[in-house]
Write a protein that holds these residues in place. Structure first.
Motif, mmCIF file in Angstrom:
data_model
loop_
_atom_site.group_PDB
_atom_site.id
_atom_site.type_symbol
_atom_site.label_atom_id
_atom_site.label_comp_id
_atom_site.label_asym_id
_atom_site.label_seq_id
_atom_site.Cartn_x
_atom_site.Cartn_y
_atom_site.Cartn_z
ATOM 1 N N THR A 111 0.845 -1.204 0.000
ATOM 2 C CA THR A 111 0.000 0.000 0.000
ATOM 3 C C THR A 111 0.874 1.246 0.000
ATOM 4 O O THR A 111 0.583 2.229 -0.694
ATOM 5 N N LEU A 114 2.350 1.666 -3.545
ATOM 6 C CA LEU A 114 1.372 2.098 -4.542
ATOM 7 C C LEU A 114 0.916 3.539 -4.334
ATOM 8 O O LEU A 114 0.344 4.149 -5.240
ATOM 9 N N SER A 120 3.470 3.445 -8.812
ATOM 10 C CA SER A 120 2.150 2.938 -9.204
ATOM 11 C C SER A 120 1.983 2.817 -10.713
ATOM 12 O O SER A 120 1.033 2.203 -11.191
ATOM 13 N N CYS A 126 2.432 -3.401 -10.298
ATOM 14 C CA CYS A 126 0.971 -3.378 -10.119
ATOM 15 C C CYS A 126 0.385 -4.789 -10.193
ATOM 16 O O CYS A 126 -0.493 -5.144 -9.398
ATOM 17 N N CYS A 129 1.314 -6.675 -6.993
ATOM 18 C CA CYS A 129 0.529 -6.165 -5.861
ATOM 19 C C CYS A 129 -0.914 -6.631 -5.975
ATOM 20 O O CYS A 129 -1.557 -6.962 -4.968
ATOM 21 N N GLY A 130 -1.449 -6.678 -7.193
ATOM 22 C CA GLY A 130 -2.797 -7.198 -7.394
ATOM 23 C C GLY A 130 -2.900 -8.651 -6.978
ATOM 24 O O GLY A 130 -3.884 -9.067 -6.343
ATOM 25 N N GLU A 141 -9.146 -3.739 -3.867
ATOM 26 C CA GLU A 141 -7.776 -3.235 -4.017
ATOM 27 C C GLU A 141 -7.069 -3.937 -5.177
ATOM 28 O O GLU A 141 -6.289 -3.315 -5.915
ATOM 29 N N CYS A 145 -5.460 -2.195 -8.727
ATOM 30 C CA CYS A 145 -4.116 -2.382 -9.277
ATOM 31 C C CYS A 145 -4.148 -2.612 -10.786
ATOM 32 O O CYS A 145 -3.165 -2.351 -11.488
ATOM 33 N N CYS A 146 -5.271 -3.112 -11.280
ATOM 34 C CA CYS A 146 -5.394 -3.461 -12.703
ATOM 35 C C CYS A 146 -6.023 -2.351 -13.530
ATOM 36 O O CYS A 146 -6.281 -2.533 -14.723
#
Length: 310
Positions: A111, A114, A120, A126, A129-130, A141, A145-146
């Motif tokens: 977090t 990002l 980011s 990304c 993190c997704g 969340e 990310c997508c």
């Protein structure tokens, strides 16, 4: 169009912006579930003409293949705080997959990353993190990310999240975007199969053809066999699904999705499922079926205790 795709595969590369894509075979192996082949391909890719970003992407696919195989020791040991950020995210993915107790710590770190615009916009970061948010069951969340839809991988992940939260309508719109980017990519074909299984009906036969073509064209990995088995279960072909799930299990005796499929198949065929259920709980306590059945067992124990107290 398909002939052109086969020609690209024959050369072991595809053309992107006039340059050879040296990671093409590696990506395909990973996406189709040929994880050992992906690791071998990554280790062979020592080309001097690999750029810095390509080298990081190569390493990410290699380490993610280790994670999918349950071999996280290398990932946790070899990636350090000095590694590129996307690789550090790969390490955090391994951590949350192996130790659910680290969830808060891992989520706090990504977090923070990002929140920085400089990070980011990193598509690899990304996506990872997704994946981490999805493992943490933080689906909103993960979708965030997508949001750039900047790569097939990001769109594929967004589709998986949409299907997980039972929004096939959203998944279908994302699939349309993915098909516009590259309709023939194996990852797009896989995503088409996932979405159409959820939609059902006459689309199921197309799903069956997709898995058959991918399996025959590349390699029948446990991932493809499990996908084909799910399709057959939805079509009511449980004997065929059982054969495919057993074949997947023969290739990987601890494969959670194959074990979960066999639990479902056995229940429909009135066969004992307890063996596969026990193996599933041992192989992946966090698998959705393991957690669902664990929750049901807990409720049963509470209900039985309440009944006994009365």
């Amino acid at each position: 169009e398909r002939e052109r795709e086969r020609e690209r595969e024959r050369k072991g590369t595809r053309m992107a912006e006039g340059q050879r894509d040296l990671l093409y075979a590696l990506r395909n192996n990973f996406h189709l579930g040929a994880y050992q082949a992906a690791i071998a391909e990554a280790q062979d890719l020592q080309h001097d003409d690999l750029g810095g970003a390509e080298t990081v992407e190569r390493d990410i696919f290699m380490y993610r293949a280790y994670i999918e195989l349950g071999q996280t020791e290398n990932v946790l040991a070899e990636i350090t705080n000095e590694s590129p950020l996307a690789l550090q995210a790969c390490r955090l993915l391994a951590l949350i997959r192996t130790d659910g107790g680290k969830k808060d710590e891992v989520v706090a770190q990504i977090t923070e990353w990002l929140s920085d615009p400089a990070y980011s916009s990193n598509l690899l970061l990304c996506e990872l993190c997704g994946e981490i948010f999805m493992a943490a069951e933080m689906y909103e969340e993960a979708l965030s990310c997508c949001s750039s839809a900047g790569s097939l991988e990001l769109l594929s992940l967004a589709i998986q999240v949409a299907l997980q939260i039972e929004r096939p309508d959203v998944a279908k719109k994302l699939l349309d975007l993915m098909q516009q980017k590259d309709d023939d990519a194996p990852l797009t074909q896989l995503a088409t199969a996932w979405v159409n299984v959820q939609i059902g009906g006459e689309r199921l036969q197309e799903v069956s053809y997709i898995f058959q073509e991918l399996g025959d064209r590349f390699n029948w990995t446990p991932k493809l066999l499990n996908g084909a088995a799910v399709c057959n279960m939805v079509m009511g072909k449980f004997e065929e699904a059982e054969k495919q799930s057993l074949e997947a299990l023969s290739k990987d005796p601890k494969q959670p999705d194959a074990l979960a499929n066999l639990v479902s198949v056995c229940l429909h065929l009135n066969k004992p499922a307890s063996k596969y259920l026990t193996q599933l709980k041992a192989a992946d306590p966090n698998h959705p079926l393991s957690k669902k059945l664990g929750s049901l067992e807990e409720k049963f124990v509470h209900a039985a205790a309440a009944a006994a107290a009365d």
